[in-house]
Design a protein around this motif. Sequence first.
Motif, mmCIF file in Angstrom:
data_model
loop_
_atom_site.group_PDB
_atom_site.id
_atom_site.type_symbol
_atom_site.label_atom_id
_atom_site.label_comp_id
_atom_site.label_asym_id
_atom_site.label_seq_id
_atom_site.Cartn_x
_atom_site.Cartn_y
_atom_site.Cartn_z
ATOM 1 N N VAL A 8 0.839 -1.198 0.000
ATOM 2 C CA VAL A 8 0.000 0.000 0.000
ATOM 3 C C VAL A 8 0.871 1.243 0.000
ATOM 4 C CG1 VAL A 8 -1.701 1.324 1.293
ATOM 5 C CG2 VAL A 8 -1.878 -1.155 1.198
ATOM 6 N N GLU A 9 1.901 1.201 0.798
ATOM 7 C CA GLU A 9 2.799 2.353 0.878
ATOM 8 C C GLU A 9 3.409 2.666 -0.488
ATOM 9 O OE1 GLU A 9 4.948 2.555 4.484
ATOM 10 O OE2 GLU A 9 6.599 3.684 3.581
ATOM 11 N N ILE A 12 0.869 4.128 -2.966
ATOM 12 C CA ILE A 12 0.665 5.555 -2.725
ATOM 13 C C ILE A 12 1.766 6.363 -3.401
ATOM 14 C CG2 ILE A 12 0.608 7.339 -0.942
ATOM 15 C CD1 ILE A 12 -0.581 5.077 0.915
ATOM 16 N N LEU A 75 -7.010 2.864 -4.266
ATOM 17 C CA LEU A 75 -6.824 3.643 -3.042
ATOM 18 C C LEU A 75 -8.051 4.465 -2.659
ATOM 19 C CD1 LEU A 75 -3.213 5.050 -3.674
ATOM 20 C CD2 LEU A 75 -3.841 3.073 -2.287
ATOM 21 N N SER A 76 -8.979 4.551 -3.583
ATOM 22 C CA SER A 76 -10.106 5.467 -3.367
ATOM 23 C C SER A 76 -10.961 5.103 -2.165
ATOM 24 C CB SER A 76 -10.993 5.458 -4.605
ATOM 25 O OG SER A 76 -11.701 4.230 -4.638
ATOM 26 N N SER A 77 -11.555 6.129 -1.606
ATOM 27 C CA SER A 77 -12.458 5.956 -0.471
ATOM 28 C C SER A 77 -13.897 6.076 -0.956
ATOM 29 C CB SER A 77 -12.209 7.068 0.545
ATOM 30 O OG SER A 77 -11.659 6.548 1.715
ATOM 31 N N TRP A 81 -13.745 11.360 4.545
ATOM 32 C CA TRP A 81 -13.634 11.164 5.988
ATOM 33 C C TRP A 81 -13.658 12.512 6.723
ATOM 34 C CZ3 TRP A 81 -13.590 6.181 7.769
ATOM 35 C CH2 TRP A 81 -13.320 5.181 6.823
ATOM 36 N N VAL A 145 -11.893 10.189 12.469
ATOM 37 C CA VAL A 145 -10.429 10.176 12.443
ATOM 38 C C VAL A 145 -9.878 11.373 13.205
ATOM 39 C CG1 VAL A 145 -8.391 10.293 10.956
ATOM 40 C CG2 VAL A 145 -10.413 9.014 10.213
ATOM 41 N N LEU A 186 -7.773 1.971 14.490
ATOM 42 C CA LEU A 186 -6.497 1.920 13.775
ATOM 43 C C LEU A 186 -5.575 3.033 14.244
ATOM 44 C CD1 LEU A 186 -7.307 1.090 10.050
ATOM 45 C CD2 LEU A 186 -6.596 -0.428 11.891
ATOM 46 N N TYR A 188 -1.798 4.921 13.403
ATOM 47 C CA TYR A 188 -0.550 5.124 12.681
ATOM 48 C C TYR A 188 0.173 6.278 13.336
ATOM 49 C CZ TYR A 188 -1.638 1.826 9.041
ATOM 50 O OH TYR A 188 -1.900 0.665 8.368
ATOM 51 N N LYS B 198 -2.335 5.747 4.202
ATOM 52 C CA LYS B 198 -2.371 4.368 4.669
ATOM 53 C C LYS B 198 -3.490 4.203 5.681
ATOM 54 C CE LYS B 198 1.962 3.569 5.958
ATOM 55 N NZ LYS B 198 3.176 2.843 6.408
ATOM 56 N N LEU B 200 -6.216 5.920 6.034
ATOM 57 C CA LEU B 200 -7.526 5.976 5.387
ATOM 58 C C LEU B 200 -7.772 4.719 4.559
ATOM 59 C CD1 LEU B 200 -7.676 9.727 4.272
ATOM 60 C CD2 LEU B 200 -8.548 8.679 6.370
ATOM 61 N N PHE B 201 -6.726 4.220 3.918
ATOM 62 C CA PHE B 201 -6.893 3.009 3.114
ATOM 63 C C PHE B 201 -7.327 1.828 3.967
ATOM 64 C CE2 PHE B 201 -5.339 -1.007 1.422
ATOM 65 C CZ PHE B 201 -5.924 -0.992 0.160
ATOM 66 N N PHE B 202 -6.626 1.623 5.076
ATOM 67 C CA PHE B 202 -6.945 0.450 5.890
ATOM 68 C C PHE B 202 -8.252 0.641 6.658
ATOM 69 C CE2 PHE B 202 -2.419 -0.583 5.158
ATOM 70 C CZ PHE B 202 -2.617 -1.858 4.632
#
Lengths: 211, 211
Positions: A8-9, A12, A75-77, A81, A145, A186, A188, B198, B200-202
């Motif tokens: 994923v990284e 991007i 990658l799209s949402s 958010w 978030v 989650l 990060y 990342k 947002l993706f996960f």
Amino acid sequence: MRIAEPTVERLIKYHRLLISMKQGNSSVVSSRQIGDMLGIKASQVRKDLSYFGEIGKPGVGYHVERLCEHIEQILSSPKVWSVALVGVGNLGMALMGHSVFQSYKFEVKALFDVDPEKVGQNIMNIHCWHIDDIARVMKENDIEVVILAVPAVEAQTCIDKAISSNTLKGVLSFTQAPVILPKGVLFYAVDVFVELEKLLFFLKEKERNIS
Amino acid sequence: MRIAEPTVERLIKYHRLLISMKQGNSSVVSSRQIGDMLGIKASQVRKDLSYFGEIGKPGVGYHVERLCEHIEQILSSPKVWSVALVGVGNLGMALMGHSVFQSYKFEVKALFDVDPEKVGQNIMNIHCWHIDDIARVMKENDIEVVILAVPAVEAQTCIDKAISSNTLKGVLSFTQAPVILPKGVLFYAVDVFVELEKLLFFLKEKERNIS
DNA sequence: CAGACTTTGCTAAATATTGCACAAAGTGTC
DNA sequence: GACACTTTGTGCAATATTTAGCAAAGTCTG
């Protein structure tokens, strides 16, 4: 099908690169070229890109625009958010000013701080609330978030308040303090200190191995 | 003996944790406790810590102060690194204000920017030079490490100028642009955009798997 | 259109990293 | 001091991730 985090990284990064290439002159790019530009092995690039079906042409490469859209889709949402920024100090302000924050993928709906100079004000057109109001404001705005940019000592307190909103799903932390979260949220972290220490450590090791 | 990067990263975190524990009440800590606080498996903690000889006591755990010193020794530098901060915008200022920058391991010897408001000034007691002077100033001050906090479009130009000093050994970049470096120069990047994407993706993936 | 290239997609091998499980060592209690 | 705990250090298995290698597909040149 689950995609690994390192993949994923890189996706991007490919996407970012392709966007800048779209304004360039060539409409086609090879895995080798992409790899060289990003410091990644070409075979790795191909593996990443072929994860989602064949999209390149042997002997030619990948069509820049097509590949870009392809990755965009991955990658799209499905939604934009809603995000809260907690801590509007130097770092918070730097983040707000950063181009990253002009994304179509999320919207900063509220700011939080404790500084009376800031609470109640609008900063860059976004209202700044007192951190004690975070649970209510998060609920009202469906904020899932949180971007955490407060001093280490306040990190856990702030997060605990955010947790009590019951809408929290993900945290991006810029503080170096470890925070305890309900599992399911989650997490990060961007840890400046760790990256800098790593750099200095491996610099040291390298010099040691030479001499 | 080479230490893997993930191991170094965890060692840094253990060290940080131990420092804060030194002011606490218990003088002993177990691998389990450390692991729980940092979200790392206890077996991993033990493996990391035993890398450099036996230092814990079965049935008891690790002596906080002793372990802290032990890790300090592993991570320690034989010298204080001289560092340049390139880009004194919002982000650069945020970094300067960050407690991380009061480290005994390195010293920010010079700032660089292009803004005429800043060039020639002292900012937080450090002189700010024009980026065009970077090669000379780096040579004069034996600066081996550059922290890059400039807009993406300027990153490569700035780095090229720093390379021409011939003293550059490591770069910590905060820009999202990929930069080309002579091999031999260590490169670490803190990429806010990637971490946020990342997350947002996960988040998306997780929601997708639930429904 | 043949022969020399280039480049993809994929499989298999190589590396790297993490996690398990357990003997050995230390502590505490009765 | 015997027995029930706790916790370390470590060998080995399990996972994860990267890299190499190659057949097949496409391009280019003369």
